[in-house]
Every structure is written in structure tokens, then in C-alpha cells.
Scaffold this active site. Structure first.
Site, PDB file in Angstrom:
ATOM      1  N   CYS A   1      59.485  60.606  50.424  1.00 55.34           N
ATOM      2  CA  CYS A   1      60.332  59.416  50.295  1.00 55.34           C
ATOM      3  C   CYS A   1      59.464  58.174  50.430  1.00 55.34           C
ATOM      4  O   CYS A   1      58.821  57.984  51.472  1.00 55.34           O
ATOM      5  CB  CYS A   1      61.428  59.409  51.363  1.00 55.34           C
ATOM      6  SG  CYS A   1      62.349  57.844  51.434  1.00 55.34           S
TER       7      CYS A   1
ATOM      8  N   HIS B   1      69.094  51.777  52.909  1.00 56.23           N
ATOM      9  CA  HIS B   1      68.479  50.519  52.483  1.00 56.23           C
ATOM     10  C   HIS B   1      69.496  49.675  51.730  1.00 56.23           C
ATOM     11  O   HIS B   1      70.529  50.167  51.269  1.00 56.23           O
ATOM     12  CB  HIS B   1      67.269  50.782  51.579  1.00 56.23           C
ATOM     13  CG  HIS B   1      67.612  51.293  50.205  1.00 56.23           C
ATOM     14  ND1 HIS B   1      68.028  52.585  49.972  1.00 56.23           N
ATOM     15  CD2 HIS B   1      67.622  50.670  49.001  1.00 56.23           C
ATOM     16  CE1 HIS B   1      68.266  52.758  48.679  1.00 56.23           C
ATOM     17  NE2 HIS B   1      68.035  51.600  48.067  1.00 56.23           N
TER      18      HIS B   1
ATOM     19  N   HIS C   1      64.982  58.649  57.854  1.00 51.87           N
ATOM     20  CA  HIS C   1      65.384  58.945  56.484  1.00 51.87           C
ATOM     21  C   HIS C   1      66.865  59.295  56.354  1.00 51.87           C
ATOM     22  O   HIS C   1      67.510  58.959  55.353  1.00 51.87           O
ATOM     23  CB  HIS C   1      64.530  60.096  55.942  1.00 51.87           C
ATOM     24  CG  HIS C   1      64.841  60.479  54.537  1.00 51.87           C
ATOM     25  ND1 HIS C   1      64.490  59.705  53.450  1.00 51.87           N
ATOM     26  CD2 HIS C   1      65.508  61.554  54.035  1.00 51.87           C
ATOM     27  CE1 HIS C   1      64.904  60.283  52.339  1.00 51.87           C
ATOM     28  NE2 HIS C   1      65.527  61.401  52.667  1.00 51.87           N
TER      29      HIS C   1
END
Length: 328
Positions: A31, A143, A90
Site C-alpha cells: 500500500c 484517506h 491500513h
């Protein structure tokens, strides 16, 4: 090819960004948003902002395409696109972040809004988040994004025009302040309230769970929040997103957008008098795993239809919001 193309029918700009076709889908074993993994992401961070690798707008624009007929108009796609990383974790869910963490995130977004607004060529600064595959998310790491447009986007133009007309026709009243008053009076559409913000599903919204979070105090820009107001906003966002996931006992997709006044524009120099900072949610689910599509009527005619009366959906979400808050 990256540029702006003028739509003479709707009198607004379309962003052409061919480079965005190359955006990656999240690899299974890597990622670029995780600490130290991407070219632009440091080894250690809590929240972090950096320039989007696949921007629709750029401070180094290409020469725009010249239409051979001379009929159509194009312009440079000048502007800024940034990625806002919410957490180094994550798989972190928004509501799993502490209020202190979300407050720090809002402080970063506020700081970046002011930084983009310092560029006089930017006319509108727009923070937003897309969550879930149902709204096209390809990178699941938590995000958001921040766009600095060289124009005021059309939906905001309509909101601004409506707010300005209401202000003129109602003795200087703010449309959003009066909406707040109406929703507090009715009570049935209120989902959440604290000292600084109201959360409600407005009388008119086109999404069954389309919550608005509206500042109680009249202000036009995120960075105008006091420390207390920003923390209250962090708290409301935490418990609302938790309530969303509790609705159908599954991750709940949404689009979350921040609406604030324009910047660097003579046409909107007085917008702080009539425009009011708020956040709008567009959650596509109408029931568990059933999407409320924006189809021909909505997209082709801008004639919205809601599949549920919000007086039915708001109490359900309010109960879940209360449980989320009390369960901490």
C-alpha cells in the site's frame, strides 16, 4: 491530455485528466499510503498531506487543446490536488480514531485549506472523502482529498446564489442559520447535536441517510472554527461514522464533502455574510447492500428522488448515534 473544457450548456468547466486513467488499484501485498511504503509517505506520521500523484489539477499545467473550429473554449487546468492520510493504520476505521486524532486531522485539513487559498489563482478549496467500493474507491487505506479549483464549481455556485438571494429577501438572515432553527424546531430530523454543531438529515435531501453537519455559529470556512468547535466537529464525525456502520452491520460507503465559502474572488467577496460552513454526506445505500442509484432522472434532469422519507430514517440513525456515543 489535461485541461479544462467549457460546457456552454451548463456554463461550467469540465476537468479533462487523462492521467487519472493510470491510478492504481490497491495491490494485495503493498500500500503506497502505509508508513514508509510510498515515495512520498514518511516512516512515521499520525496524519499527513502530500501532492496527489494523479492530479486532475496542477500548478504546472499543460498547454490546453485548441479546438480547430474556434467554437469551443478550453483553459489550463491550473490548481492543486492533495491526498490527506487519516492514519498510518491500513485498516483503521474513521470512528476507531480517537477524538484527539480526528481533531489533529481536521487541523491539518484546515491548515492545507488556508495554504491553497493563499494562491490567488485558486478560487475554491474543497476537502472531501470517498469511502467504499460503491463510490469508486480503489485505495482502501483511510484517506481523503483536497482540491483547489481555479473556478467555483457549479453546485457551490447554486448554493451560494440561493444563500445570497435568501439573505437579500429575508432581512439579512442566513439561509443555513434558519435551516438550523427549523430543524431544531421540528426535532424529528435531528441525528446529533453538541455545543458547536448540528447533524440532521434535511427535509429536502435526496439520499435516505444524507446527513448535513452544520455549524451552529455563523462562519464560512473550516479554519474559522475555534479549538472547541473543531473538537466538537471531530466528536460528531467519529460517532456519526460509527452509526453509519451500525445501520446495516457492515461497512457503510459514503461521499463526505466540505462546503465553505470561495476564496480570491471579487464576485464572492461578501460571501461570509450569507454562506455558512457545513459538511454534506452522500451515502449511496438505501438498504443493506441496496444502492440508491443516481439514474436518468437524477443525472439527466437533476430531478432528484428520495426512496425514503427522512422522518423515517433520521430517528434510526439518531438512535445508533446515541448508542455509539454512550458506548465509548
Amino acid at each position: 491530455m489535461s485541461e479544462l473544457r467549457w460546457n456552454p450548456l451548463l456554463r461550467t468547466w469540465t476537468m479533462v485528466a487523462s492521467n487519472r486513467k493510470h491510478r492504481p488499484t490497491m495491490p494485495r501485498d503493498w500500500c503506497p499510503f502505509c508508513p514508509g511504503e510510498g515515495k512520498k509517505v514518511p516512516e512515521h506520521f499520525t496524519v499527513y498531506a502530500y501532492d496527489n500523484d494523479f492530479p486532475a489539477l496542477t500548478t504546472s499545467p499543460d498547454v490546453p487543446y485548441a479546438d480547430s473550429t474556434g467554437f469551443y473554449m478550453s483553459a489550463e487546468n491550473y490548481g492543486k490536488c492533495e491526498v490527506i492520510l487519516y492514519s498510518p493504520e491500513h485498516t483503521a476505521k474513521f470512528y476507531e480514531l480517537s477524538i484527539d486524532h480526528i481533531d489533529e486531522l481536521l487541523a491539518l485539513i484546515s491548515e492545507r485549506c488556508d495554504a491553497l487559498a493563499a494562491d490567488e489563482r485558486i478560487k475554491y478549496v474543497y476537502p472531501f472523502e470517498n469511502k467504499g467500493e460503491a463510490v469508486g474507491v480503489t485505495m482502501p487505506h483511510p484517506h481523503g482529498q483536497l482540491y483547489g479549483y481555479p473556478f467555483v464549481p457549479q453546485k457551490l455556485e447554486v448554493e451560494l446564489a440561493s444563500a445570497k438571494a435568501y439573505h437579500a429577501d429575508h432581512d439579512g438572515h442566513c439561509l443555513f442559520c434558519d435551516m438550523n432553527h427549523a430543524e431544531l424546531t421540528a426535532k424529528e430530523r435531528i441525528v446529533a447535536e453538541n455545543d458547536s454543531f448540528l447533524g440532521y438529515i434535511p427535509f429536502f435531501t435526496d439520499y435516505p441517510y444524507g446527513v448535513f453537519i452544520v455549524a451552529k455559529r455563523h462562519m464560512g470556512y473550516l479554519s474559522e472554527c475555534t479549538a472547541k468547535e473543531r473538537r466538537d466537529l471531530a466528536e460528531m464525525l467519529k460517532y456519526l461514522t460509527k452509526a453509519f456502520d451500525a445501520l446495516f452491520d457492515a461497512p457503510f460507503p459514503y461521499m463526505m464533502v466540505y462546503h465553505q465559502r470561495p476564496v480570491n474572488s471579487e464576485a464572492y467577496a461578501d460571501s461570509d455574510e450569507y454562506f455558512h460552513f457545513h459538511i454534506e454526506f452522500y451515502p449511496p445505500f438505501r438498504e443493506a447492500n441496496k444502492i440508491k442509484y443516481y439514474a436518468s432522472s437524477e443525472m439527466g434532469a437533476w430531478a432528484a428522488a428520495n426512496t425514503s422519507a427522512v422522518e423515517e430514517t433520521a430517528p434510526v440513525l439518531k438512535r445508533l448515534y446515541t448508542q455509539a456515543k454512550e458506548g465509548e
